[in-house]
Design a protein around this motif. Sequence first.
Motif, mmCIF file in Angstrom:
data_model
loop_
_atom_site.group_PDB
_atom_site.id
_atom_site.type_symbol
_atom_site.label_atom_id
_atom_site.label_comp_id
_atom_site.label_asym_id
_atom_site.label_seq_id
_atom_site.Cartn_x
_atom_site.Cartn_y
_atom_site.Cartn_z
ATOM 1 N N UNK A 74 0.829 -1.203 0.000
ATOM 2 C CA UNK A 74 0.000 0.000 0.000
ATOM 3 C C UNK A 74 0.865 1.256 0.000
ATOM 4 N N UNK A 75 1.930 1.227 0.794
ATOM 5 C CA UNK A 75 2.821 2.386 0.861
ATOM 6 C C UNK A 75 3.517 2.618 -0.471
ATOM 7 N N UNK A 76 3.908 1.543 -1.145
ATOM 8 C CA UNK A 76 4.595 1.670 -2.435
ATOM 9 C C UNK A 76 3.661 2.189 -3.526
ATOM 10 N N UNK A 77 2.402 1.735 -3.507
ATOM 11 C CA UNK A 77 1.461 2.091 -4.571
ATOM 12 C C UNK A 77 0.813 3.455 -4.327
ATOM 13 N N UNK A 78 0.377 3.717 -3.088
ATOM 14 C CA UNK A 78 -0.397 4.935 -2.802
ATOM 15 C C UNK A 78 0.412 6.040 -2.133
ATOM 16 N N UNK A 79 1.548 5.699 -1.551
ATOM 17 C CA UNK A 79 2.378 6.619 -0.772
ATOM 18 C C UNK A 79 1.671 7.124 0.492
ATOM 19 N N UNK A 80 0.543 6.523 0.831
ATOM 20 C CA UNK A 80 -0.234 6.969 1.987
ATOM 21 C C UNK A 80 0.258 6.288 3.261
ATOM 22 N N UNK A 81 0.849 7.058 4.145
ATOM 23 C CA UNK A 81 1.305 6.517 5.424
ATOM 24 C C UNK A 81 0.129 6.101 6.297
ATOM 25 N N UNK A 82 -0.952 6.881 6.255
ATOM 26 C CA UNK A 82 -2.097 6.597 7.121
ATOM 27 C C UNK A 82 -2.785 5.289 6.730
ATOM 28 N N UNK A 83 -2.808 4.983 5.428
ATOM 29 C CA UNK A 83 -3.425 3.732 4.988
ATOM 30 C C UNK A 83 -2.509 2.540 5.265
ATOM 31 N N UNK A 84 -1.222 2.700 5.033
ATOM 32 C CA UNK A 84 -0.279 1.620 5.330
ATOM 33 C C UNK A 84 -0.296 1.285 6.807
#
Length: 291
Positions: A74-84
Amino acid sequence: MSWAAHEFENYFIQKHVGTKASFIAICLGAFLPDLFTKPFVYEHTTDAAHFHRGWPGVGFSHSLMFGVALALLILAVTKSRSWALGVLIGQWAHVLTDVSDTAGVMIFFPFSTQNVSISMWKHAAGQGRLGDAAAYYSGLGGIWDFFWFTMVLIFARRTLRADYFWSVVVPADLKVWAWIRRRWYLSDNGMLVLYRAYFLYGLSRMIAWFVYARFDVKVPWQPVWGGPNYIRGTHLMTGPWQHVVLSLTVGGIAFVAFLYLLWRTVGRRLWRRGIDPEIVERGSGLRVAFH
């Protein structure tokens, strides 16, 4: 496995992570270990518990490493820390809760395929969905659900308030909540109802399944450790205790070492290029005009 506890835990977790993790991601992470496995588990009547929690099978979905892999993806694809972070926390919470049934979980997979269990209640997936639910709510599983229900009401009831939803939950995941609002044409009250619905869903499940077990199938209520005793539970933590301890110790050390190397080689770089929600970047004083 746990039933309604997985829903209640999300609100308790949300209170402690605040704006740093997406509430929706926490719910998704808590749901993922069973999302793609449960329908097949109940059809796998010959050895449902081993298929669900063991190896070979889909037991890897209940390991800590599965949550790490999902978070990094998730972090690699979306760059979203909150979602990861949210998916990782939710998945780990699910795994640690499922240690409580007799089947347990392969917590350090793939470094150890030994299951960890405290055998608090019976894993009864081999009885099918209805039999599994009846067994769970005839032992300490139902008490566990009620415990987390009370934990939310006593220590995290603020998360159910409207002001918390609009000042913490929505700003921490603004784009997703905005999309949900547009997609289903929701009003302010509709958004709040949707947020609270997961908690009410857990409460409804807890009550309905308990009533089903008591008044429909009328199985005995035996809230004792390892119960209920009217069925035979499945135990996957096997072998001499020395073997179990050695396997888990080696697996745990290998898991921690691998996490360290993963962080140094991949995780830290992905985290640095990741993006926090605006409310984290600008501080907790941010309030979003969500209209």
